[in-house]
Scaffold this motif. Structure first.
Motif, short mmCIF file in Angstrom:
data_model
loop_
_atom_site.label_atom_id
_atom_site.label_comp_id
_atom_site.label_asym_id
_atom_site.label_seq_id
_atom_site.Cartn_x
_atom_site.Cartn_y
_atom_site.Cartn_z
N LEU A 25 0.83 -1.20 0.00
CA LEU A 25 0.00 0.00 0.00
C LEU A 25 0.87 1.25 0.00
CD1 LEU A 25 -2.77 -1.00 2.57
CD2 LEU A 25 -3.04 -0.79 0.09
N GLU A 26 1.90 1.25 0.81
CA GLU A 26 2.80 2.39 0.88
C GLU A 26 3.45 2.65 -0.48
OE1 GLU A 26 6.22 3.46 4.00
OE2 GLU A 26 6.91 2.05 2.45
N ALA A 27 3.94 1.60 -1.12
CA ALA A 27 4.61 1.75 -2.41
C ALA A 27 3.65 2.30 -3.47
CB ALA A 27 5.18 0.40 -2.87
N GLU A 28 2.40 1.82 -3.46
CA GLU A 28 1.41 2.31 -4.41
C GLU A 28 1.13 3.80 -4.19
OE1 GLU A 28 -2.93 0.78 -5.87
OE2 GLU A 28 -2.77 1.33 -3.74
N ILE A 47 -2.69 13.29 7.68
CA ILE A 47 -1.39 13.16 8.34
C ILE A 47 -0.62 12.00 7.72
CG2 ILE A 47 -0.27 12.52 10.52
CD1 ILE A 47 -2.58 14.05 11.94
N THR A 48 -1.32 10.90 7.43
CA THR A 48 -0.69 9.76 6.76
C THR A 48 -0.18 10.17 5.38
OG1 THR A 48 -2.05 8.16 7.96
CG2 THR A 48 -1.08 7.43 5.87
N LEU A 49 -0.96 10.98 4.65
CA LEU A 49 -0.53 11.47 3.34
C LEU A 49 0.76 12.29 3.45
CD1 LEU A 49 -3.70 12.66 1.39
CD2 LEU A 49 -2.21 10.72 0.86
N VAL A 50 0.84 13.14 4.45
CA VAL A 50 2.05 13.95 4.63
C VAL A 50 3.24 13.04 4.90
CG1 VAL A 50 3.20 15.63 6.13
CG2 VAL A 50 0.84 16.02 5.38
N ILE A 91 -4.57 7.12 -1.11
CA ILE A 91 -4.82 6.01 -0.18
C ILE A 91 -6.22 5.42 -0.40
CG2 ILE A 91 -3.17 6.82 1.55
CD1 ILE A 91 -5.52 7.86 3.21
N SER A 92 -6.69 5.50 -1.65
CA SER A 92 -8.00 4.94 -1.99
C SER A 92 -8.13 3.48 -1.59
CB SER A 92 -8.24 5.05 -3.50
OG SER A 92 -8.55 6.37 -3.87
N ASN A 93 -7.08 2.71 -1.77
CA ASN A 93 -7.15 1.27 -1.55
C ASN A 93 -6.85 0.86 -0.11
OD1 ASN A 93 -7.85 0.75 -4.23
ND2 ASN A 93 -5.71 0.74 -4.88
N LEU A 133 -8.49 0.30 9.09
CA LEU A 133 -7.56 -0.54 9.85
C LEU A 133 -6.15 -0.45 9.27
CD1 LEU A 133 -7.17 -2.55 12.15
CD2 LEU A 133 -7.81 -4.38 10.58
N ASP A 134 -6.03 -0.42 7.94
CA ASP A 134 -4.72 -0.26 7.31
C ASP A 134 -4.05 1.02 7.78
OD1 ASP A 134 -4.93 -2.57 5.72
OD2 ASP A 134 -5.93 -1.48 4.10
#
Length: 302
Positions: free
Chosen positions: A13-16, A42-45, A187-189, A193-194
């Motif tokens: 997921l991170e790599a995508e 925050i995750t996007l940043v 982070i669409s996918n 929980l992820d």
């Protein structure tokens, strides 16, 4: 003999997401990252830091401040922008109201969630943004599930789910006409929980709102609602103090809390694993109609 390393689910997921962020930088001239101080942005940043450091971000952080935000989220927003040394652009819904461009709701719980679209569209026009990166996920709400990763908006900021481009594997088409822009959802996918498991694995700081704390509340539509200066209480409201936390952070006039003792990331992950309610089940703005979110998105909401 070559040994292949298999990526974990979170690493995939991170790599995508990093790939998508780099595609935005490559394909668009004036992108922006919509940042609210909530866990998804925050995750996007954090992902952008991995995608572009040691260089600077190829886009500013942009926040549409409704004036009804949680103070904890605003403080975290400012602290994070200062810590990473990136540009933060803030535009205010109150300015749109003062200019007569938006009309504020009346009533006991006056939400500014819908009218922030006016300020967002004005901000896009002011800076000529051709792509706005957002933290929406497909598991949040049924209208979100209709989105592509690159979601085209017309010259009026409107979204039509029937006029979106096909996305084949990891091929994203950022070509747009003059006046159009694209909302990008890296982070669409991911699932809720992820996001939490990634936050734990990367040790990402968060506002205190997400962890259990004591807060004054009232009950509204069978949900725990925070007491604030923006909510007008009457004699029928019984103010109580409860131990709560927030699963999602929006305006104080539309975001309910959940009763919870979860005060660590492990506790929150366990809570989500066993929860039978959706994350946005505590967002009162989504309960106004069956298609509340889709109606807002068609009008320009991110």
């Amino acid at each position: 003999m070559t040994t292949r390393t298999r990526l974990s689910h979170l690493q995939q997921l991170e790599a995508e997401s990093i790939y998508i962020l780099r595609e935005v930088a490559a394909q668009f001239e004036r992108p922006a990252l919509l940042f609210s101080g909530g866990k998804d942005s925050i995750t996007l940043v954090h992902l952008a830091l991995k995608a572009f450091r040691p260089g600077k971000f190829p886009f500013p952080l942009v926040h549409i401040d409704t004036g009804h935000n949680f103070p904890e989220a605003l403080q975290f927003r400012d602290d994070l922008a200062n810590r990473i040394g990136e540009k933060l652009i803030v535009r205010y819904v109150q300015d749109s109201i003062d200019q007569g461009k938006a009309v504020e709701e009346k009533g006991k719980f006056p939400s500014r969630n819908a009218i922030q679209t006016v300020t967002l569209l004005d901000t896009i026009e002011e800076f000529k943004f051709d792509a706005c990166i957002g933290g929406a996920r497909r598991d949040e709400e049924k209208a979100r599930a209709k989105e592509r990763v690159f979601s085209v908006r017309d010259e009026f900021g409107s979204w039509d789910p029937k006029l979106q481009r096909p996305e084949l594997w990891n091929i994203y088409n950022g070509k747009i006409h003059v006046g159009e822009n694209v909302r990008v959802f890296p982070i669409s996918n991911w699932t809720e929980l992820d996001v939490w498991e990634y936050i734990k694995s990367e040790n990402i700081p968060l506002p205190s709102l997400y962890f259990s704390h004591k807060r004054q509340i009232v009950w509204r539509e069978n949900v725990v609602f925070p007491v604030s200066e923006f909510v007008t209480l009457d004699s029928s409201d019984k103010v109580e103090e409860k131990t709560v936390r927030f699963r999602t952070v929006g305006d104080m006039t539309c975001t309910a809390a959940v009763e919870s003792e979860a005060n660590s990331l492990d506790d929150i992950i366990r809570e989500i694993q066993t929860s039978r309610t959706t994350e946005r089940g505590s967002r009162l703005d989504d309960k106004r109609s069956e298609a509340a979110m889709e109606e807002r998105k068609r009008g320009g909401y991110f």
